[in-house]
Design a protein around this motif. Structure first.
Motif, PDB file in Angstrom:
ATOM      1  N   LYS A  83     153.474  48.756  20.189  1.00 36.03           N
ATOM      2  CA  LYS A  83     152.446  49.477  19.424  1.00 36.03           C
ATOM      3  C   LYS A  83     151.797  50.577  20.247  1.00 36.03           C
ATOM      4  O   LYS A  83     151.415  51.618  19.714  1.00 36.03           O
ATOM      5  CB  LYS A  83     151.357  48.506  18.955  1.00 36.03           C
ATOM      6  CG  LYS A  83     151.740  47.674  17.770  1.00 36.03           C
ATOM      7  CD  LYS A  83     150.591  46.754  17.395  1.00 36.03           C
ATOM      8  CE  LYS A  83     151.007  45.764  16.327  1.00 36.03           C
ATOM      9  NZ  LYS A  83     149.997  44.733  16.112  1.00 36.03           N
ATOM     10  N   GLU A  84     151.646  50.340  21.546  1.00 38.44           N
ATOM     11  CA  GLU A  84     150.984  51.301  22.434  1.00 38.44           C
ATOM     12  C   GLU A  84     151.935  52.356  22.989  1.00 38.44           C
ATOM     13  O   GLU A  84     151.491  53.325  23.605  1.00 38.44           O
ATOM     14  CB  GLU A  84     150.340  50.549  23.610  1.00 38.44           C
ATOM     15  CG  GLU A  84     149.311  49.510  23.203  1.00 38.44           C
ATOM     16  CD  GLU A  84     148.115  50.122  22.485  1.00 38.44           C
ATOM     17  OE1 GLU A  84     147.622  51.169  22.947  1.00 38.44           O
ATOM     18  OE2 GLU A  84     147.697  49.551  21.455  1.00 38.44           O
ATOM     19  N   ASP A  85     153.228  52.188  22.780  1.00 40.61           N
ATOM     20  CA  ASP A  85     154.247  53.044  23.397  1.00 40.61           C
ATOM     21  C   ASP A  85     154.700  54.116  22.407  1.00 40.61           C
ATOM     22  O   ASP A  85     155.398  53.827  21.443  1.00 40.61           O
ATOM     23  CB  ASP A  85     155.436  52.169  23.827  1.00 40.61           C
ATOM     24  CG  ASP A  85     156.396  52.896  24.751  1.00 40.61           C
ATOM     25  OD1 ASP A  85     156.429  54.139  24.727  1.00 40.61           O
ATOM     26  OD2 ASP A  85     157.125  52.208  25.487  1.00 40.61           O
ATOM     27  N   GLU A  86     154.304  55.356  22.643  1.00 34.49           N
ATOM     28  CA  GLU A  86     154.658  56.452  21.744  1.00 34.49           C
ATOM     29  C   GLU A  86     156.070  56.968  22.003  1.00 34.49           C
ATOM     30  O   GLU A  86     156.546  57.861  21.302  1.00 34.49           O
ATOM     31  CB  GLU A  86     153.645  57.583  21.881  1.00 34.49           C
ATOM     32  CG  GLU A  86     152.254  57.179  21.415  1.00 34.49           C
ATOM     33  CD  GLU A  86     151.247  58.300  21.533  1.00 34.49           C
ATOM     34  OE1 GLU A  86     151.626  59.421  21.920  1.00 34.49           O
ATOM     35  OE2 GLU A  86     150.070  58.035  21.240  1.00 34.49           O
ATOM     36  N   ASN A  87     156.728  56.433  22.990  1.00 37.00           N
ATOM     37  CA  ASN A  87     158.065  56.893  23.381  1.00 37.00           C
ATOM     38  C   ASN A  87     159.094  55.770  23.189  1.00 37.00           C
ATOM     39  O   ASN A  87     160.056  55.674  23.936  1.00 37.00           O
ATOM     40  CB  ASN A  87     158.021  57.347  24.845  1.00 37.00           C
ATOM     41  CG  ASN A  87     159.073  58.370  25.161  1.00 37.00           C
ATOM     42  OD1 ASN A  87     159.593  59.049  24.300  1.00 37.00           O
ATOM     43  ND2 ASN A  87     159.408  58.473  26.434  1.00 37.00           N
TER      44      ASN A  87
END
Length: 102
Positions: free
Chosen positions: A14-18
């Protein structure tokens, strides 16, 4: 490679935009259901798996799963050998998945 419990895997994802979610199960297994928004590359393709994975963007984070966590751990190791630095194995795999399914 890091082995993550489902809660850690989901929270980090959820926190990882990549992030890319990678399903390494067979087509028959995928037909029974999959985690939404996944890329599917069957690890049983052998060298074909290596070629397809090697063409992916190595700067991304890969959240990898299979049925129980064994093949996905193997896939993470292969990916690490190919130069991927951020691979995360889902412990328990799809068998223990309690999140959304499509």
């Amino acid at each position: 490679m890091a082995d993550l419990t489902q809660s850690d895997w989901v929270n980090q994802l959820k926190e990882d935009e990549n992030a890319v979610i990678l399903d390494v199960r067979t087509a028959a297994e995928v037909a029974e259901g999959k985690i939404p928004n996944t890329l599917h590359i069957d690890i049983y393709k052998g060298q074909g798996f290596v070629y397809e994975v090697d063409a992916l963007d190595k700067s991304k984070s890969f959240y990898v799963y299979c049925r129980s966590g064994g093949r996905s751990a193997q896939a993470c190791n292969i990916m690490n050998q190919l130069g991927f630095e951020k691979t995360y194995n889902l412990l328990g795999g799809f068998n223990e998945w309690t999140g959304d399914v499509e």
